[in-house]
Write a protein that holds these residues in place. Structure first.
Motif, PDB file in Angstrom:
ATOM      1  N   GLY A 134       0.850  -1.184   0.000  1.00  0.00           N
ATOM      2  CA  GLY A 134       0.000   0.000   0.000  1.00  0.00           C
ATOM      3  C   GLY A 134       0.886   1.233   0.000  1.00  0.00           C
ATOM      4  N   TRP A 135       0.240   2.399  -0.137  1.00  0.00           N
ATOM      5  CA  TRP A 135       1.004   3.640  -0.200  1.00  0.00           C
ATOM      6  C   TRP A 135       1.669   3.934   1.147  1.00  0.00           C
ATOM      7  CZ3 TRP A 135       1.537   8.368   2.070  1.00  0.00           C
ATOM      8  CH2 TRP A 135       2.225   9.351   1.317  1.00  0.00           C
ATOM      9  N   GLN A 136       2.856   4.512   1.102  1.00  0.00           N
ATOM     10  CA  GLN A 136       3.477   5.003   2.341  1.00  0.00           C
ATOM     11  C   GLN A 136       4.330   6.220   2.051  1.00  0.00           C
ATOM     12  OE1 GLN A 136       7.323   2.359   3.141  1.00  0.00           O
ATOM     13  NE2 GLN A 136       5.475   1.147   3.396  1.00  0.00           N
ATOM     14  N   GLY A 137       4.455   7.092   3.034  1.00  0.00           N
ATOM     15  CA  GLY A 137       5.260   8.296   2.830  1.00  0.00           C
ATOM     16  C   GLY A 137       5.645   8.944   4.151  1.00  0.00           C
ATOM     17  N   TYR A 138       6.591   9.877   4.020  1.00  0.00           N
ATOM     18  CA  TYR A 138       7.109  10.565   5.202  1.00  0.00           C
ATOM     19  C   TYR A 138       7.186  12.043   4.878  1.00  0.00           C
ATOM     20  CZ  TYR A 138      10.244  12.009   8.956  1.00  0.00           C
ATOM     21  OH  TYR A 138      10.785  12.633  10.047  1.00  0.00           O
TER      22      TYR A 138
END
Ligand SMILES: Cc1cc2nc3c(=O)[nH]c(=O)nc-3n(C[C@H](O)[C@H](O)[C@H](O)COP(=O)(O)OP(=O)(O)OC[C@H]3O[C@@H](n4cnc5c(N)ncnc54)[C@H](O)[C@@H]3O)c2cc1C
Ligand code: FES
Ligand code: FES
Lengths: 176, 282
Positions: free
Chosen positions: B171-175
């Motif tokens: 799934g999407w992930q970000g920081y």
């Protein structure tokens, strides 16, 4: 494992030569050792906390802040300072005040394009730009900006520095 | 003072057990600042930078990856690691400058355990596991049990952090982080969001707004009930905003020289809203 290094002599490989470091406290930074023990004042110390990049050198091919390297832990690493770049790069002679010296193509471009004002940031930037262009001969504007984002220049406003980088890119392209 | 430069983990552990007061140094980007400013005068140093085992990463049979404590950030920013753990790549790219990222490591980020450490929210969001090894035992601790407070962790003095295991999610992930400028900035507030579609879960972890990294479990489970995380492609603005508001309620920021508690609380609500909108854009 090599024997632990105490407050005695150890040896660093700098600009292609083995250099003995004598009478140093082993907690000294590489920046301090280069400048004060080995007579290589090219790398500059301004912040000694990794913020300004004026102390940038190459260590095992990476551009790092020499103020954040404990010199005694760099035994066995390949270190190149701004003084050592001339041996490894296209060079030309410049004469100023009746002194002729060899400079690299990046240094020449900084001179020609006016990328140097007070000059304190210059050695670190020269190392960072050589490192960039060796890895990436045709960088985008963003890549250039990012690659020197750890080198602070408070004089030039960076415009002349970007122009110098661009000039080197063009000259190297034309010569390749 | 002496400096030992072991070539293997076991040599380092031997050096550590014969010198229990020795300090470990990896990239040096935290420790040398303290030494340069005379805040730290270590008696003995064990330099880990030549230990190859610490500078590699591997894929495990269960799909997770194990990253050596000595892998510098610059290796996480691009290539296969970026494909596998995009949030870690984004976090790595925000650390300091290229010079800092060539030297700094997750081992050092974990060793220092600052709530503003950019690697840590990612490790909290994905439920990473920290590997610790001493001459007697090796153990694995959940990141949630490893970080205990501001610059406090569960490492024993005779242990080396050898690696971190990171589950690879689907799934999407970000920081994302807020600071006074883009380059070279310690975060004022930060957030990592990671979606796992198969388990229909969303995880959000906040940095620099509490004594440890904070997982916002209430906001996570609330969103799970409002929104189908595995099939939706777009989140409505109101829902994203409310998610941000709930995330901010779980933060525990303080006033300090970098910012105020009030601004930090506002910042994390905006960061959370932005991240969930990036995850479900249209
Ligand atoms: C100019 C500058 C900018 C910075 N910007 C950021 C930023 O944007 N974001 C951020 O998160 N950090 C930042 N930092 C802090 C630092 O770069 C990071 O925390 C980095 O992850 C530290 O890694 P290192 O390997 O250099 O640690 P070191 O300095 O080598 O070690 C740090 C601590 O961890 C311990 N340690 C290291 N390795 C191990 C190990 N394997 N086992 C047990 N203990 C260990 C050491 O004993 C020490 O206490 C910045 C630092 C500087 C100087
Ligand atoms: S002196 Fe090393 S970065 Fe400023
Ligand atoms: S020329 Fe003065 S700091 Fe760059």
């Amino acid at each position: 494992m090599n024997d632990p290094i105490g407050n005695e002599m150890y040896s660093l490989h700098v600009n292609g030569q083995d250099r003995a470091v004598m009478d140093a406290w082993v907690g000294e930074s590489l920046l301090y050792v280069l400048r004060e023990r080995l007579g290589l004042p090219g790398a500059k110390g301004a912040c000694e906390q990794g913020e300004c990049g004026s102390c940038t050198v190459l260590m095992d091919g990476d551009a790092v802040c020499s103020c954040l390297v404990m010199a005694a832990t760099a035994v066995g690493s390949e270190i190149v300072t701004v003084e050592g770049l001339v041996e490894q790069n296209p060079t030309m002679a410049v004469t100023a005040h009746a002194i002729t010296s060899q400079v690299t193509d990046v240094q020449q471009a900084f001179i020609t394009e006016g990328g140097v004002q007070c000059g304190f940031c210059t050695p670190g930037l020269i190392v960072a730009v050589h490192h960039l262009l060796d890895k990436n001969p045709d960088p985008t504007e963003l890549e250039v900006k990012e690659s020197i984002s750890g080198n602070i220049c408070r004089c030039t406003g960076y415009g002349r520095i970007f122009a110098a980088v661009e000039a080197v890119v063009q000259v190297r392209k034309a010569n390749s | 003072m002496t400096v030992a430069i072991p070539l293997t983990i076991s040599e380092a552990l031997d050096a550590l057990s014969s010198n229990p007061d020795a300090r470990l140094i990896q990239g040096g980007t935290d420790m040398m600042v303290e030494i340069n400013f005379n805040h730290l005068k270590p008696h003995n140093i064990i330099a880990l930078r030549r230990i190859k085992e610490l500078r590699t990463w591997t894929k495990n049979t269960d799909g997770s990856i194990t990253i050596g404590a000595g892998v510098p950030y610059q290796e996480m920013e691009t290539g296969e690691l970026k494909q596998l753990v995009p949030a870690l790549a984004e976090a790595a790219r925000t650390v300091g400058s290229p010079q800092i990222r060539a030297a700094g490591t997750l081992g050092g980020n974990l060793g220092t355990c600052s709530p503003a450490g950019d690697g840590l929210p990612v490790l909290f969001a994905v439920d990473a596991v920290v590997h610790l090894q001493s001459n007697e035992v090796s153990r694995q601790l959940s990141i949630h049990d490893f970080m205990l407070g501001v610059k406090r962790n569960a490492r024993n003095a005779n242990e080396i952090i050898t690696a971190v295991t990171i589950p690879v999610l689907n799934g999407w992930q970000g920081y994302t982080k807020v600071g006074v400028r883009n380059a070279m900035v310690i975060s004022v507030a930060s957030a990592c969001l990671a979606v796992d579609k198969p388990t229909k879960s969303v995880r959000i972890a906040l940095g620099a707004v509490g004594p440890t990294i904070i997982r916002c479990r209430d906001a996570e489970s609330w969103l799970t009930q409002q929104f189908d995380l595995s099939t939706s492609t777009k989140i409505e603005l109101d829902l994203a905003k409310e998610f941000g508001r709930r995330v901010a309620l779980e933060s525990k920021p303080i006033d300090d020289h970098r910012s105020t508690a009030e601004y930090r609380r506002h910042a994390v609500s905006v960061l959370a809203q932005r991240l969930i909108t990036r995850a479900y854009p249209s």
